[in-house]
Write a protein that holds these residues in place. Structure first.
Motif, PDB file in Angstrom:
ATOM      1  N   TRP A 192       0.833  -1.203   0.000  1.00 41.42           N
ATOM      2  CA  TRP A 192       0.000   0.000   0.000  1.00 41.42           C
ATOM      3  C   TRP A 192       0.867   1.251   0.000  1.00 41.42           C
ATOM      4  N   ILE A 193       1.906   1.229   0.805  1.00 41.33           N
ATOM      5  CA  ILE A 193       2.778   2.397   0.891  1.00 41.33           C
ATOM      6  C   ILE A 193       3.528   2.606  -0.422  1.00 41.33           C
ATOM      7  N   HIS A 194       3.999   1.519  -1.014  1.00 38.10           N
ATOM      8  CA  HIS A 194       4.684   1.644  -2.303  1.00 38.10           C
ATOM      9  C   HIS A 194       3.757   2.238  -3.359  1.00 38.10           C
ATOM     10  N   ARG A 195       2.518   1.763  -3.341  1.00 33.80           N
ATOM     11  CA  ARG A 195       1.512   2.275  -4.276  1.00 33.80           C
ATOM     12  C   ARG A 195       1.358   3.792  -4.114  1.00 33.80           C
ATOM     13  N   LYS A 196       1.309   4.220  -2.861  1.00 29.75           N
ATOM     14  CA  LYS A 196       1.109   5.640  -2.562  1.00 29.75           C
ATOM     15  C   LYS A 196       2.251   6.486  -3.143  1.00 29.75           C
ATOM     16  N   LEU A 197       3.484   5.966  -2.984  1.00 29.28           N
ATOM     17  CA  LEU A 197       4.636   6.701  -3.499  1.00 29.28           C
ATOM     18  C   LEU A 197       4.575   6.790  -5.027  1.00 29.28           C
ATOM     19  N   MET A 198       4.168   5.695  -5.658  1.00 30.86           N
ATOM     20  CA  MET A 198       4.095   5.718  -7.114  1.00 30.86           C
ATOM     21  C   MET A 198       2.969   6.618  -7.606  1.00 30.86           C
ATOM     22  N   ASP A 199       1.863   6.629  -6.867  1.00 30.18           N
ATOM     23  CA  ASP A 199       0.770   7.543  -7.225  1.00 30.18           C
ATOM     24  C   ASP A 199       1.237   8.984  -7.147  1.00 30.18           C
ATOM     25  N   ALA A 200       1.997   9.298  -6.101  1.00 27.44           N
ATOM     26  CA  ALA A 200       2.482  10.667  -5.947  1.00 27.44           C
ATOM     27  C   ALA A 200       3.352  11.027  -7.146  1.00 27.44           C
ATOM     28  N   ARG A 201       4.231  10.091  -7.513  1.00 23.84           N
ATOM     29  CA  ARG A 201       5.076  10.360  -8.667  1.00 23.84           C
ATOM     30  C   ARG A 201       4.237  10.564  -9.925  1.00 23.84           C
ATOM     31  N   ASP A 202       3.250   9.662 -10.135  1.00 20.33           N
ATOM     32  CA  ASP A 202       2.473   9.721 -11.365  1.00 20.33           C
ATOM     33  C   ASP A 202       1.639  10.985 -11.448  1.00 20.33           C
ATOM     34  N   SER A 203       1.312  11.549 -10.281  1.00 21.61           N
ATOM     35  CA  SER A 203       0.551  12.793 -10.334  1.00 21.61           C
ATOM     36  C   SER A 203       1.490  13.995 -10.356  1.00 21.61           C
ATOM     37  N   GLY A 204       2.788  13.756 -10.589  1.00 21.14           N
ATOM     38  CA  GLY A 204       3.686  14.869 -10.875  1.00 21.14           C
ATOM     39  C   GLY A 204       4.558  15.332  -9.741  1.00 21.14           C
ATOM     40  N   ALA A 205       4.538  14.645  -8.623  1.00 19.82           N
ATOM     41  CA  ALA A 205       5.447  15.047  -7.546  1.00 19.82           C
ATOM     42  C   ALA A 205       6.832  14.462  -7.805  1.00 19.82           C
ATOM     43  N   GLY A 206       7.845  15.069  -7.228  1.00 24.18           N
ATOM     44  CA  GLY A 206       9.168  14.456  -7.216  1.00 24.18           C
ATOM     45  C   GLY A 206       9.277  13.665  -5.928  1.00 24.18           C
ATOM     46  N   VAL A 207       9.864  12.463  -5.993  1.00 30.55           N
ATOM     47  CA  VAL A 207       9.949  11.640  -4.787  1.00 30.55           C
ATOM     48  C   VAL A 207      11.407  11.265  -4.536  1.00 30.55           C
ATOM     49  N   LEU A 208      11.879  11.552  -3.313  1.00 27.46           N
ATOM     50  CA  LEU A 208      13.188  11.071  -2.898  1.00 27.46           C
ATOM     51  C   LEU A 208      12.955   9.909  -1.949  1.00 27.46           C
ATOM     52  N   LEU A 209      13.527   8.766  -2.270  1.00 29.84           N
ATOM     53  CA  LEU A 209      13.322   7.566  -1.454  1.00 29.84           C
ATOM     54  C   LEU A 209      14.667   7.122  -0.882  1.00 29.84           C
ATOM     55  N   VAL A 210      14.814   7.253   0.434  1.00 30.88           N
ATOM     56  CA  VAL A 210      16.033   6.768   1.084  1.00 30.88           C
ATOM     57  C   VAL A 210      15.687   5.467   1.781  1.00 30.88           C
ATOM     58  N   SER A 211      16.387   4.406   1.462  1.00 31.78           N
ATOM     59  CA  SER A 211      16.036   3.123   2.071  1.00 31.78           C
ATOM     60  C   SER A 211      17.239   2.207   2.112  1.00 31.78           C
ATOM     61  N   SER A 212      17.282   1.363   3.142  1.00 28.72           N
ATOM     62  CA  SER A 212      18.343   0.361   3.167  1.00 28.72           C
ATOM     63  C   SER A 212      17.831  -0.971   2.628  1.00 28.72           C
ATOM     64  N   GLU A 213      16.541  -1.006   2.276  1.00 35.03           N
ATOM     65  CA  GLU A 213      15.985  -2.216   1.653  1.00 35.03           C
ATOM     66  C   GLU A 213      16.209  -2.128   0.156  1.00 35.03           C
ATOM     67  N   LEU A 214      17.156  -2.914  -0.316  1.00 34.91           N
ATOM     68  CA  LEU A 214      17.531  -2.824  -1.715  1.00 34.91           C
ATOM     69  C   LEU A 214      16.363  -3.171  -2.642  1.00 34.91           C
ATOM     70  N   ASP A 215      15.554  -4.157  -2.236  1.00 35.98           N
ATOM     71  CA  ASP A 215      14.431  -4.565  -3.079  1.00 35.98           C
ATOM     72  C   ASP A 215      13.464  -3.409  -3.302  1.00 35.98           C
ATOM     73  N   GLU A 216      13.293  -2.630  -2.250  1.00 42.47           N
ATOM     74  CA  GLU A 216      12.378  -1.494  -2.329  1.00 42.47           C
ATOM     75  C   GLU A 216      12.916  -0.438  -3.302  1.00 42.47           C
ATOM     76  N   ILE A 217      14.202  -0.160  -3.175  1.00 40.34           N
ATOM     77  CA  ILE A 217      14.844   0.802  -4.069  1.00 40.34           C
ATOM     78  C   ILE A 217      14.704   0.337  -5.520  1.00 40.34           C
ATOM     79  N   LEU A 218      14.994  -0.948  -5.736  1.00 44.50           N
ATOM     80  CA  LEU A 218      14.959  -1.488  -7.098  1.00 44.50           C
ATOM     81  C   LEU A 218      13.558  -1.448  -7.686  1.00 44.50           C
TER      82      LEU A 218
END
Lengths: 497, 284
Positions: free
Chosen positions: A434-460
Motif C-alpha cells: 500500500w505504501i509503495h503504491r502511494k509513493l508511485m501515485d504521488a510520482r504519477d501525479s507529478g510530484a518528485g519523490v526522494l526515497l532513502v532506504s536500506s531495503e535494496l528490493d524497495e529501491i529497485l
C-alpha cells in the motif's frame, strides 16, 4: 535429537489494562544440526522468545529443553553454560578495544586479578579463524572494522566459547548483499559440522535461502511451522499477517519519468553529494545505513547554509518552519521519535507541523475543528488508517498504521515533493504494498519523490534513478530497471566488497 | 641547582595527594560512574586519618581509617548512583556537601572546635617519602590492573559498553559498585596524605579544591593512569613554584592563582580529543 524444544512458552509484560502478552503458548522444535528461521512481523514475539531461550528473560510458564534436558536459565551465563550463544541485533562489542579483548571478555579462565591470557587466546582465535575460514586481525580495534567484520567477530566470540546453539537476531539488517552471501556460507559450514543455528528475521527471501525449517509467529502465537523446502514466500507472508498478501510490488518503474522541472536540488552536501529530483520521478538513495543518510535527510529540513533548493526556491538559509510551509511531505527516518507523538491521538498527530497552516488554524490561532475532522476522515478512508478511533493514543496502532498516519498527515500538504525515509521499516507485510503504491501515485501525479532506504528490493522496485551513497559520497548512479541487486551491492560495499 | 631539586622535591610531595585521588577517580570513571565527589572524599579521608592517627598513635592506622571512611562514603555514593540511578552530578555534589558539613560537626563533637584536629607529634605522621612511593606504586598497580587483568577488562567494558559485559555473563552493576567503593577508598587516602603526611593535623578548608584538581588531572590524562600521573605532577610543580616565588616581586595573589590557571589552560588547550568512556554517567 532436538537441540531445542520449547513447549507452551508464555510471557506477558505489564498488568491490568496495559498487560501485553508477548508470547502465548509458543512451541518450537529445533533439531540439532539445522538452520531454523524464526520469522514474524515487528512485535510478533520473536525476540521475546529468544531472550527467554538465552536467559535474558524468565518465562511465566512453559518449558524449555536443551539437548533433551529441562533447563531454567536465570541469566545469559546459565544459557552460555548450556552451549547457547546469541549475536544481538546491536552488536555487543566495545569500539575502542581490540578484537581479542572483545572475544576474551567473560571467558578469561584466569583469576580476576591475574594476567589476561592474551597469547593463548590469540592462538586459539587464530585456529578458529583458520578452521572456519573467517580471518580477522586479533589486534584490530572494533571501531576500525566494517560492520560485516564486526559481525564475524561476534560469531567468533560464540565459537570461542564453543557454543553449539547459535541465535542470530536480524543478522542481515546492516550487511551488503555480498556480506550476506558470505555470512550465509559461514552459517552453512557451521551447520554442516553439527551446530544448530536459529536466525530471527522478517525477510522472507532470506528465510527461503538459508533455513532448513521455519516457524512463524504472529501476535505472540505460533502461526505455522514447516520445512523450508515446502515453503513459499506467499504462504509465510500469509501466516505472518493472518490473511492473503500480494507480495509482488507493482510493475517496476519505467524510464521516461523525470523530465519535469527540478523539485529538489542539492549541492555539495556531506562530502560532495549533489543531485536533483525532478517532477514525476522517484530517486532512490541506496546504501548501507550509517553512510550519511541521516545527515543528508537532516540537511533537507535544516540546511543551515548548505546549498538546498526546494521547488526552485533557495532554502539554504531558511529555518525548518519556513521549509515546512512549502508543499513538501517528509516521512522521517525514525517515526517513533520524529514522526509522531506516541501518547497523543491520531487527530492531534494530524495537526502536528500544521500549527501555522491556514487550512487548519485560523488567523486568531484557533484550530479549525471542521478541517481537522475532514483530515481524519481522509486518513480513515483514503489512507486506510485502522482502527478508526478518535481518541486512541498513537502507540496503540500497529507499525503500518502509524506510518499511514504519518503519510496521511504529510499528504495534507498536497506535496509537490515527497522526501521518504525508510517508508516501510517496521511496517507489516500487508501495508508495504500500500505504501509503495502511494509513493508511485504521488510520482504519477507529478510530484518528485526522494526515497532513502536500506531495503535494496524497495529501491529497485520503485526507483526511476538510483544513487548509491557510501561514506558521504555518491559513488554510483543507475537508471531504474537497468541494474540488479548484485551490482548495486558491490557499489554499496565500495572497495571492501 | 639545589633550588631546582628543591622545587622538584616539593612538587612531587605536593602532587602525592592528587595522585591518590586521581587514581581513585579513574577507577570510578572508567567503570562508567562520574566521580565529582573526590573533594568530599579527600575531606572525610583527611579528617578520618587525623582522628585515627591521634587515637592509635600510628600513621598506618590513620591511613586505614581514611580508607575505611572512603569505603563508607563510596558505598553510599555507589548505592545512590548505581543501584538507585540518581543523577551522578547531583549525587556527587551532595556527597561533597555532606562531607563539608559532617567533618566540622564531628570535629565539634570530638574536639570542641569546628574543623581543626589537634596536632600530631612528628613520629606519628606519615612520612611523605612513603606517601610518594605508595602513590607511584598505586599508579603502576592501577595501570597494570586496568590494562592486563580480567577485572580491568570488566571495568573498561562497564564504562564503554555495559550491555556487552552483561551479555558475557558479568553484572556491570556489581563491577561498578566495587569500582566506586575501591576508588573512593583511594581518594580518601589522598586526603590522609594531605592531613597526616604533608601537615600535622586536619584543618578546615585544607583540601581547597584539590579533589577537583585531581578530577581535572584525570580528564587531562584522558582517563589513563600514567598520563594522569603526569598531569598531577604538573599541578604539583605549579603549586611548588607558587610557594617558591611567593616572596618574590610578583604579587602573592597572582602566584596563588597559578595552579588553577594552569588547570584552565590545560583543559582549554591540550585536552583536545579527550574521549570519555562511552557509558560514563549513563544509566540505561
Amino acid at each position: 535429537m532436538n537441540a531445542v524444544e520449547i513447549r507452551g512458552l508464555t510471557k506477558a509484560f505489564g498488568s491490568g489494562d496495559s498487560r501485553v502478552v508477548a508470547n502465548a503458548n509458543v512451541d518450537l522444535v529445533i533439531p540439532a544440526g539445522t538452520i531454523h528461521a524464526l520469522v514474524g512481523e515487528n512485535g510478533a514475539g520473536k525476540s521475546t522468545a529468544m531472550k527467554m531461550l538465552f536467559g535474558m528473560l524468565e518465562p511465566d510458564s512453559g518449558e524449555i529443553r536443551v539437548n533433551g534436558d529441562r533447563v531454567r536459565f536465570k541469566s545469559p551465563m546459565d544459557a552460555m553454560r548450556s552451549g547457547i550463544g546469541m549475536v544481538h541485533q546491536h552488536f555487543m562489542l566495545a569500539g575502542p578495544y581490540t578484537v581479542l579483548e572483545n572475544i576474551l571478555l567473560g571467558a578469561e579462565s584466569t583469576g580476576p586479578f591475574s594476567r589476561l591470557p592474551l597469547a593463548e587466546a590469540e592462538k586459539r582465535l587464530k585456529s578458529l579463524c583458520d578452521r572456519y575460514s573467517m580471518p580477522v586481525d586479533p589486534h584490530a580495534r572494533i571501531e576500525d572494522l566494517p560492520v560485516g567484520m564486526q559481525q564475524r567477530v561476534e560469531i567468533l566470540k560464540l565459537l570461542y566459547r564453543d557454543s553449539k546453539i547459535l541465535i542470530l537476531d536480524e543478522p542481515t539488517a546492516v550487511l551488503t548483499p555480498q556480506e550476506i552471501d558470505a555470512l550465509f556460507s559461514n552459517l552453512r559450514r557451521l551447520r554442516d559440522e553439527g551446530r544448530t543455528i536459529v536466525i530471527i528475521t522478517h525477510k522472507l527471501k532470506e528465510v527461503l535461502a538459508i533455513s532448513d525449517r521455519v516457524s512463524v509467529l504472529r501476535q505472540g502465537r505460533l502461526a505455522g511451522y514447516m520445512e523450508t523446502a515446502h515453503a513459499t514466500a506467499e504462504k509465510l507472508a500469509e501466516w505472518m499477517v493472518g490473511r492473503k498478501v500480494i507480495l509482488s510490488v507493482a510493475a517496476a518503474a519505467t524510464a521516461g519519468h523525470g523530465r519535469g522541472e527540478p523539485r529538489l536540488k542539492v549541492q555539495n552536501l556531506l562530502r560532495g553529494v549533489s543531485f536533483e529530483v525532478r517532477a514525476g520521478e522517484i530517486v532512490g538513495i541506496a546504501g548501507v545505513e550509517g553512510n550519511g543518510q541521516t545527515e543528508l535527510l537532516r540537511s533537507l529540513l535544516l540546511p543551515e547554509g548548505r546549498s538546498v533548493e526546494i521547488l526552485g526556491k533557495d532554502v539554504s538559509k531558511s529555518p525548518a518552519s519556513r521549509i515546512r510551509e512549502l508543499p513538501v511531505a517528509f516521512f522521517p527516518e525514525d517515526r517513533l521519535r520524529d514522526g509522531l507523538l506516541m501518547d497523543e491521538s491520531a487527530e492531534r498527530n494530524l495537526l502536528l507541523g500544521n500549527q501555522r497552516n491556514p487550512k487548519f488554524v485560523d488567523r486568531w490561532g484557533v484550530i479549525r475543528k471542521g478541517a481537522l475532522d475532514a483530515a481524519l476522515e481522509r486518513a480513515w478512508h483514503e489512507f486506510d488508517l485502522r482502527p478508526k478511533r478518535r481518541q486512541m493514543a498513537s502507540r496503540g496502532y500497529s507499525g503500518g498504521n502509524q506510518q499511514k498516519l504519518v503519510i496521511a498527515r504529510e499528504f495534507e500538504h498536497d506535496p509537490k515533493l515527497v522526501v521518504s525515509a525508510h517508508p516501510t521499516r517496521g511496517v507489516d507485510v500487508g501495508a508495504i504494498e500500500w505504501i509503495h503504491r502511494k509513493l508511485m501515485d504521488a510520482r504519477d501525479s507529478g510530484a518528485g519523490v526522494l526515497l532513502v532506504s536500506s531495503e535494496l528490493d524497495e529501491i529497485l522496485a520503485l526507483s526511476d534513478r538510483i544513487l548509491v551513497l557510501l561514506d558521504g559520497r555518491i559513488v554510483a548512479e543507475y537508471a531504474g530497471g537497468s541494474v540488479d541487486a548484485l551490482t548495486i551491492g558491490r557499489a554499496m560495499g565500495g572497495a571492501r566488497a | 641547582m639545589s633550588d631546582l631539586i628543591g622545587i622538584l622535591e616539593s612538587s612531587l610531595r605536593i602532587a602525592s595527594p592528587l595522585i591518590f585521588a586521581a587514581m581513585g577517580g579513574l577507577l570510578c570513571e572508567r567503570s562508567g560512574v562520574i566521580q565529582i565527589g573526590l573533594e568530599g572524599l579527600m575531606i572525610v579521608g583527611g579528617f578520618a586519618a587525623a582522628v585515627g592517627a591521634l587515637q592509635t598513635g600510628s600513621a598506618a592506622a590513620g591511613l586505614a581509617a581514611a580508607a575505611l571512611a572512603g569505603v563508607v562514603f563510596g558505598y553510599v555514593y555507589a548505592e545512590l548512583s548505581v543501584r538507585f540511578r540518581a543523577n551522578q552530578i547531583v549525587a556527587g555534589t551532595g556527597m561533597n556537601f555532606l562531607a563539608m558539613g559532617l567533618v566540622p560537626f564531628l570535629s565539634k563533637v570530638l574536639y570542641e572546635n569546628t574543623g581543626t584536629t589537634p596536632s600530631l607529634p612528628l613520629e606519628q605522621r606519615l612520612s611523605w617519602h612513603w606517601a610518594v612511593v605508595l602513590a607511584l606504586g598505586i599508579v603502576a598497580g592501577v595501570a597494570w590492573m586496568i590494562r592486563s587483568t580480567p577485572v580491568g577488562l570488566w571495568i573498561r567494558f562497564a564504562g564503554e559498553h555495559p550491555a556487552a559485559l552483561e551479555s558475557a555473563g558479568i553484572s556491570p552493576r556489581r563491577v561498578r559498585m566495587r569500582s566506586v567503593i575501591a576508588g573512593s577508598a583511594l581518594a580518601a587516602m589522598g586526603g590522609a596524605v594531605l592531613s597526616i603526611g604533608l601537615a600535622s593535623a586536619y584543618s578546615r578548608n585544607m583540601v581547597a579544591g584539590r579533589g577537583f584538581m585531581a578530577l581535572t588531572a584525570l580528564i587531562f590524562g584522558k582517563w589513563r593512569a600514567w598520563p594522569a600521573l603526569g598531569a598531577c605532577l604538573l599541578f604539583g610543580l605549579a603549586e611548588g613554584l607558587q610557594v617558591r616565588f611567593q616572596s618574590g616581586a610578583i604579587p602573592v595573589q597572582l602566584m596563588q592563582v597559578l595552579p588553577y590557571a594552569l588547570t584552565l589552560v590545560v583543559l582549554a588547550g591540550f585536552v583536545g580529543r579527550a574521549r570519555a568512556p562511552q557509558a560514563l554517567g549513563r544509566q540505561d
